[in-house]
Design a protein around this motif. Structure first.
Motif, PDB file in Angstrom:
ATOM      1  N   VAL A  96       3.513  31.196 -29.036  1.00  0.00           N
ATOM      2  CA  VAL A  96       3.805  30.420 -30.244  1.00  0.00           C
ATOM      3  C   VAL A  96       5.319  30.408 -30.476  1.00  0.00           C
ATOM      4  O   VAL A  96       5.968  31.450 -30.430  1.00  0.00           O
ATOM      5  N   PHE A  97       5.865  29.215 -30.757  1.00  0.00           N
ATOM      6  CA  PHE A  97       7.297  29.116 -31.067  1.00  0.00           C
ATOM      7  C   PHE A  97       7.545  28.750 -32.527  1.00  0.00           C
ATOM      8  O   PHE A  97       8.649  28.929 -33.027  1.00  0.00           O
ATOM      9  N   ASP A  98       6.537  28.255 -33.234  1.00  0.00           N
ATOM     10  CA  ASP A  98       6.712  27.889 -34.644  1.00  0.00           C
ATOM     11  C   ASP A  98       5.342  27.724 -35.292  1.00  0.00           C
ATOM     12  O   ASP A  98       4.373  27.367 -34.629  1.00  0.00           O
ATOM     13  N   GLN A  99       5.295  27.971 -36.613  1.00  0.00           N
ATOM     14  CA  GLN A  99       4.031  27.830 -37.321  1.00  0.00           C
ATOM     15  C   GLN A  99       4.324  27.657 -38.809  1.00  0.00           C
ATOM     16  O   GLN A  99       5.200  28.322 -39.355  1.00  0.00           O
ATOM     17  N   SER A 100       3.588  26.756 -39.437  1.00  0.00           N
ATOM     18  CA  SER A 100       3.748  26.558 -40.881  1.00  0.00           C
ATOM     19  C   SER A 100       2.812  27.498 -41.629  1.00  0.00           C
ATOM     20  O   SER A 100       1.925  28.110 -41.044  1.00  0.00           O
ATOM     21  N   GLU A 101       3.002  27.541 -42.940  1.00  0.00           N
ATOM     22  CA  GLU A 101       2.049  28.228 -43.807  1.00  0.00           C
ATOM     23  C   GLU A 101       0.804  27.347 -43.904  1.00  0.00           C
ATOM     24  O   GLU A 101       0.841  26.162 -43.561  1.00  0.00           O
ATOM     25  N   ALA A 102      -0.296  27.881 -44.403  1.00  0.00           N
ATOM     26  CA  ALA A 102      -1.559  27.143 -44.498  1.00  0.00           C
ATOM     27  C   ALA A 102      -1.440  25.890 -45.367  1.00  0.00           C
ATOM     28  O   ALA A 102      -2.111  24.890 -45.116  1.00  0.00           O
ATOM     29  N   GLU A 103      -0.561  25.928 -46.381  1.00  0.00           N
ATOM     30  CA  GLU A 103      -0.396  24.749 -47.251  1.00  0.00           C
ATOM     31  C   GLU A 103       0.426  23.645 -46.587  1.00  0.00           C
ATOM     32  O   GLU A 103       0.511  22.539 -47.102  1.00  0.00           O
ATOM     33  N   GLY A 104       1.015  23.939 -45.439  1.00  0.00           N
ATOM     34  CA  GLY A 104       1.737  22.931 -44.669  1.00  0.00           C
ATOM     35  C   GLY A 104       3.130  22.648 -45.177  1.00  0.00           C
ATOM     36  O   GLY A 104       3.603  23.272 -46.130  1.00  0.00           O
ATOM     37  N   ILE A 105       3.772  21.691 -44.524  1.00  0.00           N
ATOM     38  CA  ILE A 105       5.096  21.236 -44.935  1.00  0.00           C
ATOM     39  C   ILE A 105       5.052  19.717 -45.072  1.00  0.00           C
ATOM     40  O   ILE A 105       4.255  19.047 -44.414  1.00  0.00           O
ATOM     41  N   THR A 106       5.913  19.193 -45.935  1.00  0.00           N
ATOM     42  CA  THR A 106       5.963  17.761 -46.177  1.00  0.00           C
ATOM     43  C   THR A 106       7.245  17.198 -45.574  1.00  0.00           C
ATOM     44  O   THR A 106       8.321  17.796 -45.720  1.00  0.00           O
ATOM     45  N   PHE A 107       7.127  16.063 -44.889  1.00  0.00           N
ATOM     46  CA  PHE A 107       8.282  15.436 -44.248  1.00  0.00           C
ATOM     47  C   PHE A 107       7.968  13.978 -43.967  1.00  0.00           C
ATOM     48  O   PHE A 107       6.811  13.553 -43.987  1.00  0.00           O
ATOM     49  N   GLY A 108       8.996  13.216 -43.684  1.00  0.00           N
ATOM     50  CA  GLY A 108       8.838  11.830 -43.262  1.00  0.00           C
ATOM     51  C   GLY A 108       8.652  11.774 -41.756  1.00  0.00           C
ATOM     52  O   GLY A 108       9.312  12.525 -41.020  1.00  0.00           O
ATOM     53  N   LEU A 109       7.768  10.937 -41.290  1.00  0.00           N
ATOM     54  CA  LEU A 109       7.504  10.863 -39.845  1.00  0.00           C
ATOM     55  C   LEU A 109       8.695  10.321 -39.048  1.00  0.00           C
ATOM     56  O   LEU A 109       8.722  10.456 -37.831  1.00  0.00           O
ATOM     57  N   ARG A 110       9.680   9.739 -39.703  1.00  0.00           N
ATOM     58  CA  ARG A 110      10.905   9.295 -39.017  1.00  0.00           C
ATOM     59  C   ARG A 110      11.898  10.444 -38.847  1.00  0.00           C
ATOM     60  O   ARG A 110      12.921  10.281 -38.216  1.00  0.00           O
ATOM     61  N   GLN A 111      11.590  11.618 -39.400  1.00  0.00           N
ATOM     62  CA  GLN A 111      12.507  12.758 -39.362  1.00  0.00           C
ATOM     63  C   GLN A 111      12.148  13.772 -38.277  1.00  0.00           C
ATOM     64  O   GLN A 111      12.761  14.833 -38.208  1.00  0.00           O
ATOM     65  N   VAL A 112      11.165  13.487 -37.477  1.00  0.00           N
ATOM     66  CA  VAL A 112      10.673  14.460 -36.497  1.00  0.00           C
ATOM     67  C   VAL A 112      10.765  13.892 -35.083  1.00  0.00           C
ATOM     68  O   VAL A 112      11.119  12.734 -34.890  1.00  0.00           O
ATOM     69  N   ILE A 113      10.410  14.709 -34.099  1.00  0.00           N
ATOM     70  CA  ILE A 113      10.453  14.254 -32.708  1.00  0.00           C
ATOM     71  C   ILE A 113       9.504  13.069 -32.511  1.00  0.00           C
ATOM     72  O   ILE A 113       8.500  12.948 -33.209  1.00  0.00           O
ATOM     73  N   PRO A 114       9.804  12.201 -31.556  1.00  0.00           N
ATOM     74  CA  PRO A 114       8.969  11.017 -31.331  1.00  0.00           C
ATOM     75  C   PRO A 114       7.494  11.334 -31.078  1.00  0.00           C
ATOM     76  O   PRO A 114       6.621  10.569 -31.491  1.00  0.00           O
ATOM     77  N   GLY A 115       7.196  12.451 -30.436  1.00  0.00           N
ATOM     78  CA  GLY A 115       5.801  12.832 -30.190  1.00  0.00           C
ATOM     79  C   GLY A 115       5.027  13.040 -31.478  1.00  0.00           C
ATOM     80  O   GLY A 115       3.831  12.738 -31.545  1.00  0.00           O
ATOM     81  N   TRP A 116       5.692  13.555 -32.519  1.00  0.00           N
ATOM     82  CA  TRP A 116       5.047  13.713 -33.826  1.00  0.00           C
ATOM     83  C   TRP A 116       4.961  12.367 -34.542  1.00  0.00           C
ATOM     84  O   TRP A 116       3.938  12.063 -35.141  1.00  0.00           O
ATOM     85  N   THR A 117       6.045  11.589 -34.495  1.00  0.00           N
ATOM     86  CA  THR A 117       6.042  10.291 -35.177  1.00  0.00           C
ATOM     87  C   THR A 117       4.874   9.449 -34.685  1.00  0.00           C
ATOM     88  O   THR A 117       4.164   8.833 -35.474  1.00  0.00           O
ATOM     89  N   GLU A 118       4.650   9.448 -33.379  1.00  0.00           N
ATOM     90  CA  GLU A 118       3.522   8.708 -32.821  1.00  0.00           C
ATOM     91  C   GLU A 118       2.203   9.442 -33.053  1.00  0.00           C
ATOM     92  O   GLU A 118       1.227   8.860 -33.516  1.00  0.00           O
ATOM     93  N   GLY A 119       2.163  10.721 -32.712  1.00  0.00           N
ATOM     94  CA  GLY A 119       0.911  11.481 -32.686  1.00  0.00           C
ATOM     95  C   GLY A 119       0.215  11.632 -34.012  1.00  0.00           C
ATOM     96  O   GLY A 119      -1.017  11.522 -34.101  1.00  0.00           O
TER      97      GLY A 119
END
Length: 163
Positions: A96-119
């Motif tokens: 594991v290299f990263d993990q959020s808390e159970a409540e998650g994190i909020t962000f814009g899909l244009r602010q992340v890597i392309p694999g997340w923006t698409e996925g």
């Protein structure tokens, strides 16, 4: 004498420029090969992971693989959406290299890597699954913290909310 010196200087300059051009072309060709090699290597690494773990995934034209393990019932995001996601990021070896808390994190899909923006757009609100992201739509050849350049990234995803 001046002519001979000028001819030699001109020849050396032309030869030097040609060598620089050839060197730049060779470097560009090597970089192209490396990116292509990462793509092929990453794709095989993902296929091997899927086989080893008896998983079936959808593959997109970008090279992204995704698995929907739990259908959501809510809204489906677009690449322009803001989302809240709980996730765990890891490599194909399970580290594991990263993990959020159970409540998650909020962000814009244009602010992340392309694999997340698409996925993330393949999920509906409340949905869960896995993204298997090759380097070309992840961090490419760049090392980012604990993530070495050229790495395949896996993410367990829970899309909590779409805004």
């Amino acid at each position: 004498m001046k002519f001979a010196f000028l001819a030699v200087a001109l020849t050396l300059t032309i030869t030097s420029c040609k060598k620089k051009e050839e060197s730049q072309e060779n470097q560009e060709n090597q970089q192209t090969v490396e990116v292509t090699d990462f793509s092929l290597k990453n794709d095989q690494e993902i296929k091997d992971y899927l086989t080893k773990n008896n998983l079936k995934a959808q593959k997109t034209d970008s090279g992204l693989y995704y698995i929907i393990t739990e259908e959501g019932k809510g809204a489906q995001p677009t690449p322009e959406s803001n989302v809240t996601v709980a996730y765990k990021g890891y490599f194909t070896d399970g580290n594991v290299f990263d993990q959020s808390e159970a409540e998650g994190i909020t962000f814009g899909l244009r602010q992340v890597i392309p694999g997340w923006t698409e996925g993330i757009t393949y999920f509906k609100e409340g949905g869960k699954g896995i993204l298997l992201i090759p380097a070309q739509i992840g961090y490419g050849n760049n090392t980012m913290g604990k993530i070495p350049g050229g790495s395949v990234l896996l993410f367990d995803i829970h899309l909590i909310k779409v805004e």
